[in-house]
Every structure is written in C-alpha cells, then in structure tokens.
Design a protein around this motif. Structure first.
Motif, PDB file in Angstrom:
ATOM      1  N   ALA A  97      42.014 122.231  64.190  1.00  0.00           N
ATOM      2  CA  ALA A  97      42.291 123.570  63.654  1.00  0.00           C
ATOM      3  C   ALA A  97      41.615 123.763  62.302  1.00  0.00           C
ATOM      4  O   ALA A  97      41.090 124.850  62.017  1.00  0.00           O
ATOM      5  N   ILE A  98      41.622 122.744  61.471  1.00  0.00           N
ATOM      6  CA  ILE A  98      40.953 122.826  60.170  1.00  0.00           C
ATOM      7  C   ILE A  98      39.455 123.030  60.374  1.00  0.00           C
ATOM      8  O   ILE A  98      38.840 123.885  59.736  1.00  0.00           O
ATOM      9  N   THR A  99      38.890 122.270  61.292  1.00  0.00           N
ATOM     10  CA  THR A  99      37.457 122.392  61.587  1.00  0.00           C
ATOM     11  C   THR A  99      37.133 123.786  62.139  1.00  0.00           C
ATOM     12  O   THR A  99      36.165 124.416  61.707  1.00  0.00           O
ATOM     13  N   CYS A 100      37.947 124.263  63.079  1.00  0.00           N
ATOM     14  CA  CYS A 100      37.719 125.588  63.666  1.00  0.00           C
ATOM     15  C   CYS A 100      37.850 126.694  62.627  1.00  0.00           C
ATOM     16  O   CYS A 100      37.183 127.727  62.723  1.00  0.00           O
ATOM     17  N   ALA A 101      38.700 126.483  61.625  1.00  0.00           N
ATOM     18  CA  ALA A 101      38.856 127.473  60.559  1.00  0.00           C
ATOM     19  C   ALA A 101      37.673 127.431  59.587  1.00  0.00           C
ATOM     20  O   ALA A 101      37.563 128.282  58.707  1.00  0.00           O
ATOM     21  N   GLY A 102      36.790 126.439  59.747  1.00  0.00           N
ATOM     22  CA  GLY A 102      35.574 126.378  58.948  1.00  0.00           C
ATOM     23  C   GLY A 102      35.647 125.492  57.727  1.00  0.00           C
ATOM     24  O   GLY A 102      34.736 125.506  56.896  1.00  0.00           O
TER      25      GLY A 102
END
Length: 153
Positions: free
Chosen positions: A118-123
């Motif tokens: 989720a952190i990665t997907c949030a950028g």
C-alpha cells in the motif's frame, strides 16, 4: 511508440516541516539511545509513509513494531499530529492497537506485506530495514524483536 516513465518515489519526510521532524527524531533517540540520527530520520519517513497509506487503504494495515514506535512518538505531540492529519487527510487517523481476526485479515506478516504494498502503491519510498518481519516466519506479535523485546532497537 509509447515510452513508460518510472515515477520517482516520494520521500514521506517532506510531509512535515523540518522542525517537527527534528523533534520526532530527538524523541526517538532519547528513547532508543542506539538509534542514529540518520536512522531515526528514515524511521520518521517510514511512519509518515505508513500513515499516508492508511489514509487511503480500504483494508486494515499494520505498522512494523519499530514504525509503531515512531507513530507513538508522533501521537504524543497531539496538536501537531491532529494538524498533520487534518492537512493531509481531512480526518484524524486513529491508533487502534489490538489484534485483527487472522481469518479475515491474515496474520502479522501478511498485514505487513499488504502495508508495504500500500505504501508503494501510494507512491512513497520503502526502506525495508523498517519492515524486517517480512523476512521472518508467519507470526503476529510474537515478541521476537518486537517493541517490548529487549532486542528491539
């Protein structure tokens, strides 16, 4: 021909001002004397990235024990934490400790993997040093280097 561009991950430390970041770093270093200033600063960034991911995730996320310690340090600065939440998420992000139903949400390792995704997907940037249990066996708060373990940094 279409060319894909890789976007640069956001350093979540930019979500707060330098003064507040320095205060949180100092608080963590006072609590954990072996924590270097550089590592504490990176930890603040991972905590902020975690909060940003939580604000938009439809599923529960879980911090690593060390990231949770950084969150606790931020929570102690109630006004700054509330202002941060209002400014970035237009709502307060509650800290709700406890165990989630493993049948419904998975165990600790699965939750942490979902959190990192989720952190990665949030950028935002991921610093895997702050998510070490992803390399461990499936567990949930086993206290083998968790926040109340004598081995915890």
């Amino acid at each position: 021909m279409t060319t894909a561009q890789k976007r640069t991950a956001i350093d979540a430390r930019t979500l707060i001002n330098a003064g507040l970041r320095e205060t949180l770093v100092d608080n963590m270093r006072a609590k954990f004397s072996q924590l270097t200033e550089e590592r504490a600063d990176r930890g603040v960034g991972q905590m902020l990235a975690f909060l940003a991911a939580c604000a938009y995730s439809e599923k529960p996320l879980s911090p690593s024990p060390l990231v949770d310690d950084f969150w606790h340090a931020f929570l102690l600065h109630t006004k700054a934490y509330r202002d941060f939440c209002d400014e970035h998420f237009s709502r307060f992000l509650d800290h709700q400790p406890g165990y989630l139903d493993t049948e419904e949400h998975g165990g600790g390792k699965e939750l942490r993997a979902r959190t990192v995704d989720a952190i990665t997907c949030a950028g935002y940037e991921i610093d895997m040093e702050f998510w070490p249990e992803l390399d461990l066996v499936q567990c949930s708060q086993c206290h083998a280097n968790c926040s109340d373990s004598p081995n915890h940094p």
